[in-house]
Design a protein around this motif. Structure first.
Motif, PDB file in Angstrom:
ATOM      1  N   VAL A 361       0.837  -1.208   0.000  1.00  0.00           N
ATOM      2  CA  VAL A 361       0.000   0.000   0.000  1.00  0.00           C
ATOM      3  C   VAL A 361       0.867   1.252   0.000  1.00  0.00           C
ATOM      4  O   VAL A 361       0.512   2.262  -0.623  1.00  0.00           O
ATOM      5  N   MET A 362       2.018   1.185   0.672  1.00  0.00           N
ATOM      6  CA  MET A 362       2.944   2.314   0.651  1.00  0.00           C
ATOM      7  C   MET A 362       3.387   2.616  -0.784  1.00  0.00           C
ATOM      8  O   MET A 362       3.523   3.779  -1.183  1.00  0.00           O
ATOM      9  N   THR A 363       3.603   1.571  -1.576  1.00  0.00           N
ATOM     10  CA  THR A 363       3.982   1.757  -2.977  1.00  0.00           C
ATOM     11  C   THR A 363       2.871   2.458  -3.752  1.00  0.00           C
ATOM     12  O   THR A 363       3.128   3.362  -4.558  1.00  0.00           O
ATOM     13  N   ILE A 364       1.624   2.063  -3.509  1.00  0.00           N
ATOM     14  CA  ILE A 364       0.483   2.698  -4.181  1.00  0.00           C
ATOM     15  C   ILE A 364       0.366   4.165  -3.771  1.00  0.00           C
ATOM     16  O   ILE A 364       0.094   5.041  -4.600  1.00  0.00           O
ATOM     17  N   VAL A 365       0.592   4.427  -2.484  1.00  0.00           N
ATOM     18  CA  VAL A 365       0.580   5.814  -2.009  1.00  0.00           C
ATOM     19  C   VAL A 365       1.666   6.623  -2.731  1.00  0.00           C
ATOM     20  O   VAL A 365       1.445   7.762  -3.152  1.00  0.00           O
ATOM     21  N   GLY A 366       2.843   6.030  -2.902  1.00  0.00           N
ATOM     22  CA  GLY A 366       3.920   6.709  -3.614  1.00  0.00           C
ATOM     23  C   GLY A 366       3.572   6.986  -5.069  1.00  0.00           C
ATOM     24  O   GLY A 366       3.883   8.059  -5.598  1.00  0.00           O
ATOM     25  N   ILE A 367       2.927   6.021  -5.732  1.00  0.00           N
ATOM     26  CA  ILE A 367       2.510   6.216  -7.128  1.00  0.00           C
ATOM     27  C   ILE A 367       1.568   7.406  -7.248  1.00  0.00           C
ATOM     28  O   ILE A 367       1.704   8.245  -8.150  1.00  0.00           O
ATOM     29  N   THR A 368       0.625   7.512  -6.318  1.00  0.00           N
ATOM     30  CA  THR A 368      -0.447   8.502  -6.439  1.00  0.00           C
ATOM     31  C   THR A 368      -0.133   9.858  -5.803  1.00  0.00           C
ATOM     32  O   THR A 368      -0.902  10.802  -5.981  1.00  0.00           O
ATOM     33  N   ILE A 369       0.984   9.956  -5.078  1.00  0.00           N
ATOM     34  CA  ILE A 369       1.379  11.248  -4.477  1.00  0.00           C
ATOM     35  C   ILE A 369       2.701  11.732  -5.060  1.00  0.00           C
ATOM     36  O   ILE A 369       2.785  12.817  -5.633  1.00  0.00           O
ATOM     37  N   SER A 370       3.752  10.925  -4.919  1.00  0.00           N
ATOM     38  CA  SER A 370       5.054  11.328  -5.433  1.00  0.00           C
ATOM     39  C   SER A 370       5.048  11.399  -6.956  1.00  0.00           C
ATOM     40  O   SER A 370       5.720  12.262  -7.542  1.00  0.00           O
ATOM     41  N   GLY A 371       4.282  10.524  -7.605  1.00  0.00           N
ATOM     42  CA  GLY A 371       4.189  10.534  -9.068  1.00  0.00           C
ATOM     43  C   GLY A 371       3.690  11.860  -9.612  1.00  0.00           C
ATOM     44  O   GLY A 371       4.365  12.501 -10.427  1.00  0.00           O
ATOM     45  N   PRO A 372       2.481  12.316  -9.206  1.00  0.00           N
ATOM     46  CA  PRO A 372       2.006  13.616  -9.708  1.00  0.00           C
ATOM     47  C   PRO A 372       2.867  14.790  -9.266  1.00  0.00           C
ATOM     48  O   PRO A 372       2.985  15.778  -9.996  1.00  0.00           O
ATOM     49  N   TYR A 373       3.471  14.709  -8.073  1.00  0.00           N
ATOM     50  CA  TYR A 373       4.386  15.781  -7.663  1.00  0.00           C
ATOM     51  C   TYR A 373       5.555  15.893  -8.641  1.00  0.00           C
ATOM     52  O   TYR A 373       5.936  16.997  -9.060  1.00  0.00           O
ATOM     53  N   ASN A 374       6.149  14.765  -9.019  1.00  0.00           N
ATOM     54  CA  ASN A 374       7.249  14.788  -9.974  1.00  0.00           C
ATOM     55  C   ASN A 374       6.819  15.340 -11.326  1.00  0.00           C
ATOM     56  O   ASN A 374       7.587  16.034 -12.004  1.00  0.00           O
ATOM     57  N   LEU A 375       5.592  15.028 -11.743  1.00  0.00           N
ATOM     58  CA  LEU A 375       5.075  15.574 -13.001  1.00  0.00           C
ATOM     59  C   LEU A 375       4.963  17.092 -12.940  1.00  0.00           C
ATOM     60  O   LEU A 375       5.293  17.796 -13.895  1.00  0.00           O
ATOM     61  N   ILE A 376       4.486  17.599 -11.816  1.00  0.00           N
ATOM     62  CA  ILE A 376       4.279  19.050 -11.694  1.00  0.00           C
ATOM     63  C   ILE A 376       5.602  19.789 -11.717  1.00  0.00           C
ATOM     64  O   ILE A 376       5.773  20.770 -12.452  1.00  0.00           O
ATOM     65  N   VAL A 377       6.573  19.353 -10.915  1.00  0.00           N
ATOM     66  CA  VAL A 377       7.838  20.094 -10.845  1.00  0.00           C
ATOM     67  C   VAL A 377       8.754  19.775 -12.015  1.00  0.00           C
ATOM     68  O   VAL A 377       9.751  20.478 -12.230  1.00  0.00           O
ATOM     69  N   GLY A 378       8.425  18.729 -12.798  1.00  0.00           N
ATOM     70  CA  GLY A 378       9.227  18.383 -13.965  1.00  0.00           C
ATOM     71  C   GLY A 378       8.571  18.812 -15.261  1.00  0.00           C
ATOM     72  O   GLY A 378       8.850  19.888 -15.803  1.00  0.00           O
ATOM     73  N   SER A 379       7.661  17.987 -15.770  1.00  0.00           N
ATOM     74  CA  SER A 379       7.031  18.257 -17.067  1.00  0.00           C
ATOM     75  C   SER A 379       6.242  19.557 -17.068  1.00  0.00           C
ATOM     76  O   SER A 379       6.325  20.354 -18.015  1.00  0.00           O
ATOM     77  N   ILE A 380       5.443  19.787 -16.034  1.00  0.00           N
ATOM     78  CA  ILE A 380       4.625  21.000 -15.980  1.00  0.00           C
ATOM     79  C   ILE A 380       5.506  22.244 -15.927  1.00  0.00           C
ATOM     80  O   ILE A 380       5.193  23.275 -16.532  1.00  0.00           O
ATOM     81  N   SER A 381       6.635  22.169 -15.205  1.00  0.00           N
ATOM     82  CA  SER A 381       7.545  23.315 -15.154  1.00  0.00           C
ATOM     83  C   SER A 381       8.009  23.717 -16.543  1.00  0.00           C
ATOM     84  O   SER A 381       8.050  24.902 -16.891  1.00  0.00           O
ATOM     85  N   ILE A 382       8.365  22.716 -17.360  1.00  0.00           N
ATOM     86  CA  ILE A 382       8.824  23.015 -18.719  1.00  0.00           C
ATOM     87  C   ILE A 382       7.664  23.486 -19.582  1.00  0.00           C
ATOM     88  O   ILE A 382       7.800  24.413 -20.393  1.00  0.00           O
ATOM     89  N   ASP A 383       6.486  22.853 -19.429  1.00  0.00           N
ATOM     90  CA  ASP A 383       5.306  23.298 -20.173  1.00  0.00           C
ATOM     91  C   ASP A 383       5.005  24.769 -19.890  1.00  0.00           C
ATOM     92  O   ASP A 383       4.776  25.562 -20.803  1.00  0.00           O
ATOM     93  N   LEU A 384       5.003  25.119 -18.614  1.00  0.00           N
ATOM     94  CA  LEU A 384       4.688  26.497 -18.227  1.00  0.00           C
ATOM     95  C   LEU A 384       5.793  27.466 -18.634  1.00  0.00           C
ATOM     96  O   LEU A 384       5.522  28.631 -18.945  1.00  0.00           O
ATOM     97  N   GLY A 385       7.042  27.004 -18.619  1.00  0.00           N
ATOM     98  CA  GLY A 385       8.165  27.863 -18.953  1.00  0.00           C
ATOM     99  C   GLY A 385       8.435  27.991 -20.433  1.00  0.00           C
ATOM    100  O   GLY A 385       9.352  28.726 -20.829  1.00  0.00           O
TER     101      GLY A 385
END
Length: 477
Positions: A361-385
């Motif tokens: 369950v900890m792995t699932i929590v990581g997928i659904t929390i750390s995953g979108p966080y990485n998308l925001i500070v990574g891909s979204i940062s470049i999209d916005l920039g």
């Protein structure tokens, strides 16, 4: 490169220098990917050190036999640990705005290397020196950890700027999803380092992580270029002219922080990240201690088990990036993962001391929390920039990235003060309900963006493989 002779109509010979082959350029891109991936992974590994040895540090503060204990009660020691996390995130958040702004004005790789060298020195002074010199001082811990936070902030905005220069274009979500996995992978490496070295003394975990980070800074400094190399071409009179290798956009004037904040979509994602990063970094800072105190597991076992949260973060980052590329937009993917996290958090709060189910369950929590966080500070940062509103100005990437991550870090700093208070007065279950509430707010922050993206998906299908850029008209938020 190859050279050749040619004759113009006037009979004057000139030399043409042909750019390096595409294969050579691809190898350089992969090398830049690897070096920046490892370097920011080491940034994360070094800041993971305290999280992995909190129980040992707390015990040392309370049971110091060579002098007066630093604290009288367990609650005081735990509260100070929470304060250290908070001042780290506060300093980190404040510095991100500055380093993001400065990263568009200096050579990014030099900023990254300087941050690695200086923050590793601060980590050494914070964790190794007090133990070896039997010097326990609250002001010393506060000052050195503030310095650690200020200097750790050198990394992310400038790393994003380097990656955007080398890896702009199609499949950005997948590429940046894989690359942003350097954060959870760095956490894993940091946890492994800590678990392996901890039996020799917790002070050596600080020394080792600081030393590795310090040394790799020179690989960054001497091993990569911040941008793809220029290709020189001589004209008929022998004068060199410069043409830039392909990149995501043309040069422009650096923008200010307020100007970046009011770019389309930036404010919504800043607010979303303020809530989400609080939750993500709460797991980062407190998960090993939670497992040790709540289930009475050994500290080394807790460090090893906590790795599964970061494994989930890697899976979520790569999977989310791939899915968002195929969909042609990111907000629906992020919102779906965050909605799933609400149930995963509730289940994890009830799971109990069962190693297999806890790790799963900890792995699932990581997928659904750390995953979108990485998308925001990574891909979204470049999209916005690199969105159309910037009219091709590439001198905004580091500023936008620093603003997005800095806002998230400010929210996280507040959370690290609140969490030990909530836990001490109400209990760990209340902490998880706080996480659920914050992730629900994160979804609401980008709800308008999600609805607009879903409408656009059905209205206009993006050709497969085309670069995903933010739609100016749809970012009225």
């Amino acid at each position: 490169m190859t050279t050749g002779l040619a004759r113009g109509s006037s009979g004057i010979k000139f030399v043409r220098i042909v750019p390096a082959s595409q294969k050579a350029m691809e190898r350089r891109k992969l090398w830049v990917f690897a070096v920046t991936f490892i370097s920011y992974g080491l940034y994360h590994a070094s800041r993971k050190t305290l999280a992995g040895v909190k129980s040992s540090v707390k015990k040392d503060w309370l049971e110091n036999t060579t002098g007066r204990p630093l604290f009288d009660t367990d609650g005081e020691a735990k509260a100070f640990l929470g304060t250290l996390d908070a001042i780290f995130m506060g300093a980190y958040a404040a510095a991100l705005f500055f380093w993001g702004w400065l990263g568009d004005r200096l050579n990014p790789k030099k900023v990254v290397a300087a941050g690695m060298i200086s923050s590793s020195i601060m980590l050494f002074l914070f964790g190794y020196v007090p133990k070896m010199l039997d010097f326990y001082s609250v002001p010393w811990y506060v000052v050195t950890y503030i310095g650690f936070g200020l200097l750790q902030a050198c990394g992310w905005p400038s790393e994003i700027a380097i990656m955007a220069s080398w890896w702009g274009g199609a499949n950005r979500g997948l590429v940046m999803g894989i690359w942003a996995a350097c954060q959870p992978l760095g956490n894993i490496v940091g946890s492994i380092f800590t678990a392996f070295i901890l039996p020799f003394g917790y002070e050596y975990t600080f020394f080792f992580n600081a030393a590795v980070t310090f040394l790799f800074a020179f690989v960054v400094l001497w091993g990569i270029d911040s941008k793809p190399p220029h290709c020189l071409e001589n004209d008929v009179e022998g004068r060199a002219t410069v043409s830039r290798a392909s990149s995501i956009s043309e040069e422009g004037e650096p923008i200010g922080i307020l100007q970046a904040l009011f770019l389309p979509g930036v404010l919504a994602y800043c607010l979303c990240n303020a809530c989400l990063k609080l939750v993500n970094y709460a797991f980062f800072f407190w998960l090993p201690l939670y497992l040790t105190e709540n289930y009475h597991w050994k500290e080394t076992e807790a460090d090893q088990l906590s790795i599964w949260y970061d494994v989930g973060g890697i899976v979520g980052s790569v999977l989310g990036g791939y899915i968002s590329d195929r969909m042609g937009c990111r907000a629906p993917t992020i919102s779906t993962m965050l909605i799933m996290s609400l149930g995963a958090l509730w289940i994890y709060a009830q799971i109990g001391p069962h190693l297999f189910w806890n790790g799963l369950v900890m792995t699932i929590v990581g997928i659904t929390i750390s995953g979108p966080y990485n998308l925001i500070v990574g891909s979204i940062s470049i999209d916005l920039g690199s969105q159309p509103a910037l009219a091709g100005n590439s001198q905004a990437m580091s500023t936008v990235s620093g603003l997005l991550d800095g806002t998230g870090s400010a929210g996280s700093a507040i959370g690290q003060v609140i969490i030990p208070v909530v836990q001490d007065t109400i209990g760990w279950h209340a902490v998880f309900y706080l996480f659920i509430s914050l992730n629900a707010i994160s979804v609401l922050c980008i709800a308008k963006r999600t609805v607009l993206d879903v409408k656009r998906m059905f209205r206009d299908r993006r050709p497969e493989g085309a670069p995903l850029l933010l739609d100016q008209d749809s970012h009225e938020d």
